[in-house]
Design an enzyme around this catalytic site. Structure first.
Site, short mmCIF file in Angstrom:
data_model
loop_
_atom_site.label_atom_id
_atom_site.label_comp_id
_atom_site.label_asym_id
_atom_site.label_seq_id
_atom_site.Cartn_x
_atom_site.Cartn_y
_atom_site.Cartn_z
N ASP A 166 -9.14 13.38 -103.66
CA ASP A 166 -7.95 14.11 -104.10
C ASP A 166 -7.06 14.38 -102.89
O ASP A 166 -7.46 15.10 -101.98
CB ASP A 166 -8.36 15.43 -104.76
CG ASP A 166 -7.21 16.17 -105.39
OD1 ASP A 166 -6.04 15.75 -105.22
OD2 ASP A 166 -7.46 17.17 -106.08
N ARG A 181 -3.59 11.77 -108.72
CA ARG A 181 -4.37 10.54 -108.86
C ARG A 181 -4.18 9.85 -110.20
O ARG A 181 -3.92 8.64 -110.23
CB ARG A 181 -5.87 10.85 -108.64
CG ARG A 181 -6.18 11.31 -107.24
CD ARG A 181 -7.62 11.71 -107.08
NE ARG A 181 -7.91 12.94 -107.83
CZ ARG A 181 -9.09 13.53 -107.87
NH1 ARG A 181 -10.12 13.01 -107.24
NH2 ARG A 181 -9.26 14.65 -108.54
#
Length: 154
Positions: A117, A6
């Site tokens: 995630d 990310r």
């Protein structure tokens, strides 16, 4: 957490916005993980693939862990989720905690509070992650670039 999915993707999105606006000498962009799982590693291959398909090159990024200096060096420190925000709140000096925020606070199109995630899922999760990041990074960029232009005009 490990700075391989990310956060380097967000860094790539924000860097491109900064470069396209010609503000790379005024706005510094970096990313770091809260954990030491992947220090020195390149971004996850799926993150690189998804980024590349959207026109971002994150291949040169190498994972690092957030440092005490980051809290003084940067004006804005953005977390992807509550766990990362909480960890940084614990290690950040109290007078600097105002710099810590969730990235999705700046999103305009998505109402989610956090960026999921994608690490344990498939490639679709990485594209969904980029949808969120592009939205939120655009919001961040609008605010930061406006401040830079105000400082330059003063």
């Amino acid at each position: 957490m490990g700075n391989i999915c990310r956060s380097p993707s967000a860094e790539g999105v924000l860097r491109r916005l900064v470069q396209e606006a010609g503000l790379q000498n005024s706005i510094q962009v970096d990313s770091a993980g809260t954990q030491n799982y992947h220090i020195g590693d390149a971004p996850d291959g799926r993150a690189q693939l998804a980024a590349r398909k959207r026109g971002y090159d994150i291949s040169q990024h190498r994972a690092r862990q957030v440092t005490a200096e980051d809290f003084t060096e940067y004006d804005l420190i953005l977390a992807m989720d509550w766990d990362n925000l909480s960890y940084m709140q614990q290690i950040c000096p109290k007078p600097l905690r105002h710099k810590l925020m969730l990235l999705m606070r700046f999103a305009n199109d998505y109402e989610e509070a956090t960026v999921p995630d994608p690490y344990y899922g498939g490639l679709d999760g990485f594209f969904k992650m980029l949808d969120y990041l592009e939205d939120a990074c655009q919001g961040v960029f609008e605010i930061v670039s406006k401040r830079v232009k105000q400082y330059q005009a003063a």
